[in-house]
Design a protein around this motif. Sequence first.
Motif, mmCIF file in Angstrom:
data_model
loop_
_atom_site.group_PDB
_atom_site.id
_atom_site.type_symbol
_atom_site.label_atom_id
_atom_site.label_comp_id
_atom_site.label_asym_id
_atom_site.label_seq_id
_atom_site.Cartn_x
_atom_site.Cartn_y
_atom_site.Cartn_z
ATOM 1 N N THR A 48 -72.134 46.880 33.056
ATOM 2 C CA THR A 48 -73.368 46.196 33.486
ATOM 3 C C THR A 48 -73.725 45.070 32.515
ATOM 4 N N ALA A 49 -73.595 45.347 31.219
ATOM 5 C CA ALA A 49 -73.899 44.315 30.224
ATOM 6 C C ALA A 49 -72.925 43.141 30.378
ATOM 7 N N HIS A 50 -71.667 43.454 30.657
ATOM 8 C CA HIS A 50 -70.676 42.387 30.883
ATOM 9 C C HIS A 50 -71.054 41.586 32.125
ATOM 10 N N LEU A 51 -71.450 42.294 33.170
ATOM 11 C CA LEU A 51 -71.878 41.614 34.404
ATOM 12 C C LEU A 51 -72.997 40.615 34.098
ATOM 13 N N LEU A 52 -73.977 41.048 33.325
ATOM 14 C CA LEU A 52 -75.129 40.180 33.050
ATOM 15 C C LEU A 52 -74.746 39.042 32.095
ATOM 16 N N GLN A 53 -74.041 39.363 31.032
ATOM 17 C CA GLN A 53 -73.784 38.351 29.986
ATOM 18 C C GLN A 53 -72.614 37.425 30.326
ATOM 19 N N HIS A 54 -71.644 37.937 31.099
ATOM 20 C CA HIS A 54 -70.447 37.129 31.396
ATOM 21 C C HIS A 54 -70.357 36.704 32.861
ATOM 22 N N GLY A 55 -71.188 37.269 33.716
ATOM 23 C CA GLY A 55 -71.246 36.775 35.096
ATOM 24 C C GLY A 55 -70.472 37.582 36.110
ATOM 25 N N SER A 56 -69.658 38.556 35.675
ATOM 26 C CA SER A 56 -68.896 39.339 36.666
ATOM 27 C C SER A 56 -68.691 40.761 36.150
ATOM 28 N N LEU A 57 -68.488 41.686 37.093
ATOM 29 C CA LEU A 57 -68.066 43.027 36.685
ATOM 30 C C LEU A 57 -66.684 42.888 36.067
ATOM 31 N N PRO A 58 -66.433 43.530 34.940
ATOM 32 C CA PRO A 58 -65.161 43.289 34.246
ATOM 33 C C PRO A 58 -63.971 43.977 34.895
ATOM 34 N N THR A 59 -62.810 43.374 34.728
ATOM 35 C CA THR A 59 -61.550 44.064 35.022
ATOM 36 C C THR A 59 -61.330 45.069 33.885
ATOM 37 N N ARG A 60 -60.293 45.914 34.020
ATOM 38 C CA ARG A 60 -60.019 46.868 32.928
ATOM 39 C C ARG A 60 -59.754 46.132 31.614
ATOM 40 N N ALA A 61 -58.991 45.040 31.681
ATOM 41 C CA ALA A 61 -58.654 44.294 30.458
ATOM 42 C C ALA A 61 -59.918 43.665 29.849
#
Length: 373
Positions: A48-61
């Motif tokens: 969720t934090a990645h979604l907010l700060q980076h703009g997308s739900l992250p891949t595993r990598a």
Amino acid sequence: MADKPTKGLADVVAASTALSDIDGKAGRLFYRGYDIHDLAGRTSFEETAHLLQHGSLPTRAQLADYGAELVRGRTLGALVESNIPEIAEKQGPMEALRTLVSLSGAEDPEKDSNSPEANRRKAARLTAQQPILVARYHAARTGGAVLDPDPELSVAANFLRQITGRDPSAREVAIFDACLVLHADHTMNASTFAARVCAATLSDMHSAIVAAIGTLKGPLHGGANEQVMRTLEGLDPEGVAQAVRDKLAAGEKIMGFGHRVYKTEDPRATHLRRMSQELGEASGDDTFYRMSKEMEEVVFAEKGLYPNVDFYAATVYHYLGIPTDLFTPVFSVSRMSGWTAHVIEQHADNRLIRPDSEYIGERDQKWAPIDER
Ligand SMILES: CC(=O)SCCNC(=O)CCNC(=O)[C@H](O)C(C)(C)COP(=O)(O)OP(=O)(O)OC[C@H]1O[C@@H](n2cnc3c(N)ncnc32)[C@H](O)[C@@H]1OP(=O)(O)O
Ligand SMILES: O=C([O-])CC(=O)C(=O)O
């Protein structure tokens, strides 16, 4: 230009954001277009934090990289470390966090840059650091030792372990993780607005977060979760309905109810109510959950008000073994992900935030020397 202010800026659209969206009539909340009901319990706080700060739900990598960045960010600087004991002695939890985040700004390697890249790295560092600050503060004031953060564990698992001193169950971790997801962002709430106002002067990320922490502290905002628990603890379990009616008749506000935007149930409260019931029953004493349900019924019958995010969060945190005065700090652990994302967004497309005011003071005053006043 309107010549009358809208008190409390109610219904004023103060910013554009791609981070979160609320449908207050339908009781729905979205992070970057994802329904909170799809995220809570299925997406980790780190995702969720990645979604907010980076703009997308992250891949595993991407999640592995972001997770490693968070693990690195758990180290505190020397200035922060050396001041924790004295701050823990002299300041309450939210004040201490405000001070410690300010101190950590002095040690941040990119404190003088507002570039998008530096801001994203600072966002990860602040998100990683906040739960550690709460745990270290708590240990310092209680004179106890704090377990070192375990690089293999999630933010949620580490935090519960550090605060309670025991290994939480997988279900406790899952519930707490969902709590962090549910609190991560919420459009133009007061603390986020404060952060954006600060950032819009082209001040730095840490300064904006200090403003946000000070704003979250108040009982009309994040501070309400602590007050909910204090209310429950002060009530006779057999006299909840009458006590709530008496408080309302006396014109008191019942903490944890009402919302500026939701005109129906806050979708986060739906999850938190369920989690409070589960944890209460599992604890063998669900008195506080049952009292909360009764309060909810009475407040709705008397005032037509629904519980907000702070209401059932209180008993969830209580059943998880978190001390009551750390409930609002827990809120800040989650909301750090949203605040920092808003600062990134503000800096990326900035204009000074400076509304107008209506003058209601005296006019045409005649000046007199000090001895003639
Ligand atoms: C994470 C968060 O920040 S969620 C909110 C946390 N805060 C709380 O739980 C504190 C209690 N709630 C409140 O004070 C308010 O509902 C707020 C601050 C959340 C929203 O405030 P506003 O939109 O400004 O609503 P306002 O305070 O004007 O309330 C409107 C009416 O409802 C009443 N009301 C609102 N909330 C409550 C409450 N919790 N208990 C009793 N009455 C209430 C007010 O007294 C007011 O009545 P009136 O019109 O007869 O004067
Ligand atoms: O949006 C608001 O005004 C308060 C709130 O629920 C939050 O910040 O989560």
